[in-house]
Write a protein that holds these residues in place. Structure first.
Motif, short mmCIF file in Angstrom:
data_model
loop_
_atom_site.label_atom_id
_atom_site.label_comp_id
_atom_site.label_asym_id
_atom_site.label_seq_id
_atom_site.Cartn_x
_atom_site.Cartn_y
_atom_site.Cartn_z
N LEU A 178 -58.65 -14.54 38.66
CA LEU A 178 -58.99 -13.49 37.69
C LEU A 178 -58.24 -12.20 37.96
N LYS A 179 -57.93 -11.97 39.22
CA LYS A 179 -57.21 -10.74 39.57
C LYS A 179 -55.69 -10.89 39.40
N SER A 180 -55.24 -12.13 39.16
CA SER A 180 -53.79 -12.32 39.02
C SER A 180 -53.35 -11.82 37.64
N PRO A 181 -52.24 -11.07 37.58
CA PRO A 181 -51.82 -10.42 36.34
C PRO A 181 -51.59 -11.43 35.21
N GLY A 182 -52.15 -11.13 34.05
CA GLY A 182 -51.85 -11.92 32.86
C GLY A 182 -52.73 -13.13 32.61
N PHE A 183 -53.53 -13.58 33.61
CA PHE A 183 -54.32 -14.80 33.36
C PHE A 183 -55.35 -14.56 32.27
N LEU A 184 -56.10 -13.49 32.37
CA LEU A 184 -57.13 -13.19 31.36
C LEU A 184 -56.81 -11.84 30.72
N GLU A 185 -56.65 -11.87 29.41
CA GLU A 185 -56.43 -10.66 28.64
C GLU A 185 -57.46 -10.60 27.51
N PRO A 186 -57.78 -9.42 26.97
CA PRO A 186 -57.36 -8.11 27.44
C PRO A 186 -58.10 -7.69 28.72
N SER A 188 -60.33 -5.50 29.51
CA SER A 188 -61.80 -5.30 29.50
C SER A 188 -62.53 -6.60 29.82
N ARG A 189 -62.03 -7.72 29.29
CA ARG A 189 -62.67 -9.03 29.56
C ARG A 189 -62.46 -9.41 31.03
N ARG A 190 -61.26 -9.11 31.53
CA ARG A 190 -60.94 -9.44 32.93
C ARG A 190 -61.90 -8.72 33.87
N ASN A 191 -62.12 -7.45 33.62
CA ASN A 191 -63.02 -6.67 34.48
C ASN A 191 -64.45 -7.21 34.45
N GLU A 192 -64.90 -7.63 33.26
CA GLU A 192 -66.26 -8.21 33.12
C GLU A 192 -66.39 -9.46 33.98
N MET A 193 -65.38 -10.33 33.90
CA MET A 193 -65.46 -11.61 34.62
C MET A 193 -65.34 -11.41 36.14
#
Length: 519
Positions: A178-186, A188-193
């Motif tokens: 989840l912390k790797s760049p680009g896996f989850l966008e945008p 805001s969703r990445r931070n939630e997960m």
């Protein structure tokens, strides 16, 4: 050779007919698929329906049907919607398909072989509507004693024997992913997960015994798979998993799972964990888009504001609806629509600006040049316009579409359309007809060059109408890729073969509001 591209939508849960949200995701995915094809990539695009689970079983019971009868009927509406909206999928997958049961049981056995499945007893809160388990800490109070999920859906206390998946074992690798760049966008969703995983993962109940409408758990009588194990597996079923097919080798891992923001947890925590367990490569990217609101309100049956996307397409046109949805909403955020907004936006941009530009230019060439194209010399003003159009169509729109920033990409395109219209006003070719007919021809043919680039660039969004404009211009079907954009030889070829521009048909007629919407 550019690398192949595999895009999927979430598969729709067909316990009701399609709504505008389903159409929005299907259209967005189709725009991406078409855009990637125009870049010369070999694209595979999959969508479909997720037909198992307690929610479908209960709905069928209410209607006096078998779950399969309900699934067949409702899935048909979703496929018809995709076909009606010009969604160019390669496979419409159904979770009742025989190869999907094989794939789901294969991934189950792979997770079991890894030692990640164990039998225990499940006691906890379950939302039938979300087909999701929730921790007590995630619930909110409803009316009276009722408890609600974070999505506002009712939950019920469930107690049954269940297979569990060792999700907790994958906490650290998931955090890293989840912390790797680009896996989850945008973002805001990445931070939630990330926050969800950091709060601690519990093992996940992955089978049910209280109903039997689902994929059977191998060698475990009475158990069917938790609907999300089965649903997520569709992405690999469609490439031939568990067989080592040519398609599997070519297209997996997926380039993009395009999904709604409400199912990000399933796609970026559960799904990667299942794949890690089964020893399968992870998808490259998951993008959680926002919701589409009806005049700012979420659609719901109780509010009576649920929109049939096919009615909108019938009222306003398929390409017009596609354009509005991609243009109006910053992709990734929530957006709003209304019939008035569709009419206002598309009349201003498609009808009055681009459509009118193409119509006026081709009409003048037809009328004032007998439809014949000629070699011509450009001036500084002509080259300035063509540079503006080139910048938008060759660079701006593709750059933004690659980032899934559709509204920004279309904005770049619109700036070039406006520049063309300004050029028409400045050059006034109707006046040049008497004073300087050679200059008039140069102006009209400069616009001809510009319109070709504009129509070619916007093809992913308005495929049918853009093709109609390119047909009127005489651009061969095999010369419409983005790689063809910089080429100017096509114009010389049309001149050489004596191409005649016929009287044009309006590509984007002005829209009126349907009468029932304007009261």
């Amino acid at each position: 050779m550019s690398e192949p591209y595999y895009i999927t939508t979430a598969i729709s849960y067909p316990n009701g007919r399609p709504h505008i949200g389903h159409a929005y995701e299907a259209i967005a995915a189709d725009v991406i698929a078409r855009f990637q094809r125009l870049q010369g990539r070999d694209v595979r695009f999959q969508t479909g329906t997720d037909e198992h689970g307690l929610k479908m079983a209960r709905k069928a019971e209410e209607q006096g049907k078998t779950p399969r009868e309900l699934a067949d009927e409702m899935s048909g509406y979703f496929q018809a919607m995709c076909d009606g909206l010009d969604v160019s999928y390669d496979r419409f997958i159904r979770t009742v398909d025989a190869d999907h049961h094989v794939a789901s049981q294969a991934i189950w056995k792979a997770m079991e072989a890894k030692g990640d499945l164990y039998l225990d007893r499940y006691e906890g809160w379950y939302s039938v509507r979300d087909e999701a388990y929730y921790d007590e800490s995630e619930l909110t109070a409803g009316e009276g004693e009722e408890k609600l999920s974070p999505q506002g859906t009712p939950v019920e206390w469930t107690v049954e024997e269940s297979w569990f998946f060792r999700l907790s074992k994958y906490q650290e690798p998931l955090l890293e992913l989840l912390k790797s760049p680009g896996f989850l966008e945008p973002e805001s969703r990445r931070n939630e997960m990330i926050a969800f995983v950091e709060s601690g993962l519990r093992d996940l109940s992955v089978s049910r015994t209280s109903f039997d409408w689902g994929v059977k758990v191998p060698d475990s009588d009475g158990h069917v798979m938790y609907v999300w194990v089965d649903a997520l597996t569709n992405y690999i079923t469609g490439l031939g998993y568990p067989d080592d097919t040519e398609m599997w080798r070519k297209f997996w891992p997926a380039s993009l799972h395009l999904i709604g923001k409400d199912i990000v947890r399933f796609h970026t925590i559960y799904w990667p964990a299942f794949l890690m367990s089964a020893g399968i490569a992870l998808p490259k990217q998951v993008f959680g888009h926002g919701f589409l609101l009806n005049r700012g309100q979420k659609e719901s049956k109780s509010l009576g504001n649920v929109t049939d996307p096919m009615e909108l397409a019938e009222s306003f046109g398929v390409d017009t609806l596609r354009y509005f949805l991609m243009r109006e909403v910053a992709f990734g955020q929530d957006g709003s629509y209304s019939p008035e907004a569709i009419v206002t936006r598309t009349n201003a941009e498609l009808a009055n600006s681009f459509g009118n530009l193409a119509q006026r230019t081709l009409s003048m060439i037809h009328k004032n040049m007998d439809g014949r194209l000629e070699a011509f010399e450009t001036t500084e003003a002509d080259e300035a316009l063509l540079a503006t159009v080139r910048s938008a169509c060759h660079e701006g729109l593709p750059r933004e579409f690659e980032k899934l920033a559709f509204s920004i990409g279309i904005d770049e395109w619109m700036k070039a359309v406006y520049a063309c219209n300004q050029y028409v006003d400045d050059q006034a070719p109707w006046g040049l007809k008497k004073t300087d007919p050679e200059r008039m021809k140069a102006v009209l043919q400069t616009l001809y060059l510009a319109i070709r680039d504009l129509a070619l660039a916007i093809q992913p969004v308005t495929p049918t109408k853009a093709a109609a404009v390119l047909d009127m211009l005489g651009i061969p079907a095999g010369e419409r890729l983005y790689a063809d954009l910089p080429d100017r030889g096509w114009f010389d070829a049309l001149v050489a073969k004596g191409h005649v521009v016929e009287k044009p048909m309006p590509a984007f007629p002005r829209l009126e509001l349907p009468e029932e919407s304007s009261d």
